[in-house]
Design an enzyme around this catalytic site. Sequence first.
Site, short mmCIF file in Angstrom:
data_model
loop_
_atom_site.label_atom_id
_atom_site.label_comp_id
_atom_site.label_asym_id
_atom_site.label_seq_id
_atom_site.Cartn_x
_atom_site.Cartn_y
_atom_site.Cartn_z
N CYS A 143 23.39 66.65 38.51
CA CYS A 143 23.00 65.25 38.72
C CYS A 143 24.18 64.40 39.19
O CYS A 143 25.33 64.65 38.83
CB CYS A 143 22.44 64.65 37.42
SG CYS A 143 20.74 65.15 37.08
N ASN A 178 29.85 78.28 43.95
CA ASN A 178 29.15 78.73 42.75
C ASN A 178 30.19 79.02 41.66
O ASN A 178 31.19 79.69 41.91
CB ASN A 178 28.33 79.99 43.07
CG ASN A 178 27.34 80.32 41.96
OD1 ASN A 178 27.72 80.46 40.80
ND2 ASN A 178 26.07 80.45 42.30
N HIS A 199 17.47 64.05 39.07
CA HIS A 199 17.03 65.29 38.45
C HIS A 199 15.60 65.65 38.86
O HIS A 199 14.68 65.68 38.03
CB HIS A 199 17.16 65.20 36.93
CG HIS A 199 17.11 66.55 36.27
ND1 HIS A 199 18.16 67.44 36.34
CD2 HIS A 199 16.13 67.19 35.60
CE1 HIS A 199 17.84 68.55 35.71
NE2 HIS A 199 16.60 68.43 35.26
N ASN A 224 16.00 80.09 44.78
CA ASN A 224 15.26 80.63 43.64
C ASN A 224 14.69 79.43 42.89
O ASN A 224 15.45 78.61 42.40
CB ASN A 224 16.18 81.40 42.69
CG ASN A 224 16.93 82.54 43.37
OD1 ASN A 224 16.47 83.07 44.39
ND2 ASN A 224 18.06 82.92 42.83
N GLY A 260 14.13 83.83 39.29
CA GLY A 260 15.56 84.06 39.11
C GLY A 260 16.42 82.81 39.03
O GLY A 260 17.64 82.90 39.03
N HIS A 307 17.40 71.77 38.18
CA HIS A 307 17.67 70.76 39.22
C HIS A 307 17.59 71.45 40.59
O HIS A 307 18.22 72.49 40.81
CB HIS A 307 19.07 70.18 38.99
CG HIS A 307 19.41 69.01 39.86
ND1 HIS A 307 19.82 67.80 39.35
CD2 HIS A 307 19.42 68.85 41.21
CE1 HIS A 307 20.07 66.95 40.34
NE2 HIS A 307 19.83 67.58 41.49
N HIS A 355 17.98 73.18 43.83
CA HIS A 355 19.20 73.66 44.51
C HIS A 355 18.89 74.97 45.22
O HIS A 355 17.90 75.63 44.92
CB HIS A 355 20.33 73.87 43.49
CG HIS A 355 20.11 75.03 42.55
ND1 HIS A 355 19.21 74.99 41.50
CD2 HIS A 355 20.64 76.28 42.53
CE1 HIS A 355 19.22 76.14 40.86
NE2 HIS A 355 20.07 76.96 41.46
N GLN A 384 21.13 78.36 47.59
CA GLN A 384 22.41 79.05 47.61
C GLN A 384 22.70 79.68 48.96
O GLN A 384 21.79 79.96 49.74
CB GLN A 384 22.44 80.15 46.53
CG GLN A 384 22.22 79.61 45.12
CD GLN A 384 22.19 80.69 44.06
OE1 GLN A 384 23.16 81.40 43.83
NE2 GLN A 384 21.06 80.84 43.39
N HIS A 408 14.73 86.99 66.19
CA HIS A 408 14.10 85.67 66.12
C HIS A 408 14.27 85.17 64.70
O HIS A 408 13.72 85.75 63.76
CB HIS A 408 12.61 85.89 66.44
CG HIS A 408 11.84 84.69 66.88
ND1 HIS A 408 11.24 84.61 68.13
CD2 HIS A 408 11.52 83.53 66.26
CE1 HIS A 408 10.58 83.46 68.24
NE2 HIS A 408 10.73 82.80 67.11
#
Lengths: 352, 352
Positions: B56, B89, B126, B166, B172, B177, B179, B181, B306
Amino acid sequence: MRPVSSTSKIGGCGMSEFRKDPLSDHWVIIAPNRAERPEQFGLGSLERSTGRCPFCRGHEADTPAQTAAYSATGRLIDQGPWQVRVIPNKFPAVENVREQRPEQRDFFRSRHGVGVHEVIIECPDHVTAFSHLSDQQISLVFQAYRDRMAYWRGDPRLAYAQIFKNSGASAGASLEHAHSQLIATPVVPTQIENELVRSADYFQQHGRCVFCEMIRRELADPIRLVEQTEQFVAFCPFASQFPYETWILPRQHGSHFEFTEDGRLVGLAVMLRKILGRMEHLLNDPGFNYLIHTAPFGSTHLSHYHWHVEILPRVSNTAGFEWGAGDYINMVTPEQAAHVLRFGREPDGRQT
Amino acid sequence: MRPVSSTSKIGGCGMSEFRKDPLSDHWVIIAPNRAERPEQFGLGSLERSTGRCPFCRGHEADTPAQTAAYSATGRLIDQGPWQVRVIPNKFPAVENVREQRPEQRDFFRSRHGVGVHEVIIECPDHVTAFSHLSDQQISLVFQAYRDRMAYWRGDPRLAYAQIFKNSGASAGASLEHAHSQLIATPVVPTQIENELVRSADYFQQHGRCVFCEMIRRELADPIRLVEQTEQFVAFCPFASQFPYETWILPRQHGSHFEFTEDGRLVGLAVMLRKILGRMEHLLNDPGFNYLIHTAPFGSTHLSHYHWHVEILPRVSNTAGFEWGAGDYINMVTPEQAAHVLRFGREPDGRQT
């Protein structure tokens, strides 16, 4: 809101169908009838023993008629008290039918989802933990695996039989009574095909079985060794995809699980039970899958392929990276996993 | 009993390492440090908003220092109110280090786990459901994806960047919040490598991109079509591995996601949000992953590949058959899945 069901026959797909993914080369079994299982989309919703269990002795009428049953001495029986019972899966992924629709080899490649889907009920009483079965009972289960595989080997429609167990909701089980499954198909699974190609390559280059070489190396430097007996070796493979993944291999080279003698099945059952018991105890009773990798029906005694059992505990989840990459992230080194499973504690001496 | 942790350095494996599976040819990233995440082995144990959320706005000190941040207008900013924020991370699967240990090419093949693992925080407040973000906010997220990929493209250590999300514990995720990766690696993922080989084969045989051909066929006979705009097409692929799996492809051929212009990113964001909103509504708010498949860094403008987005809702579990066979059982036909996602009801007219 109720979950979406799958009864419709849109696109003529009410029946099972194998479809080939043009990019990954994997087969996908489209099995709409399977969606009618009572626990449909049962992520985490394991059917509890509060209801009547269709797999308990005395409830035989709740399931399709058995295709085989074993007495305590391992005899095939038609009636009387069974110890292991084999039935057709009530919600099969493939259809056990004689006539097959011709294969479609258009841009989109598909073929009829013909095959066999059986359930092996591992015990007459409502036991839910595989490790709570006796060594003798588990030996019977493995005898059933072997016999059913040998039986389906004779069916000209089929190329391969996959034996697998889903234990716990996180591993895809929908009923808790100890059971495992057999799915036999006219296609050899992609992963087995890959292993066959690669092990043949290795044999051609090095003149020996890659699995035998693996066993030799894991015994010579036993940092990934979990268990060994005269007949079997268990280790966490060098490139384990999952934390605590463990393989059991027969020391004596053999390509076809269905050719295994009784004595060896007992040795396998004892070792598997021991390892699963340790996982249960040390890893907080995780869900798990185990499966048998063996050579296809259309071959005998391959010198480059070696049947084996893979145990895959579910201590972590597969996520977007894995689905996108086709590669895996494993948070536990196989060396540490083996140490824990072998000695019951972490390498630094802490008790788990 | 506490879960087993993974701090030990047995076998010199305290650091990340890529290991090659000799049989499946897949890479495995052995990432012991990642096991120290707070929700370690968190099958189903999504960290709830009861605790302090490190993602946050106002809690920036709880995370590693940002590598990029965007204002509401899409400007890169060093400080001030951010709308999208990119951070390393805290528990990376790969290590962002300069020096690399040499590759081991023994019987067991391995290389140092060098790479980049970033988190893209999708909003300052949040918000937990991606579909609750505005089209503008999601456009910013996709701008961040594109920019980070373009940035890492310039790093000579790296061959590929995988963008994935995820969402939900079953998919997973470990924090709620919103997000996603990015994991960039010196190796091209196995699945991308496969797609490149197969799409190149197709191009050589037919003189056109297999993905362009797929789009053409899905539009000509729209039984698997979910959405279309001037720029994008979404459909459930013919050999969907998962129920309700949906792909979004740009109509205009392009191999590299990182070369996408701003206008197109907005169109993609709007379509993705719409489809995820429908899945949420129609499929009982499932966990899901989405991921971007794109060509590797070491190439420009491939005529046979593609880029596209794959959406994989988690309405069923992957079990022993899939792990053993490498093939999939899908209980919902792609034709029916598309009908539900397109019309909000099943083909037989029942409301879902």
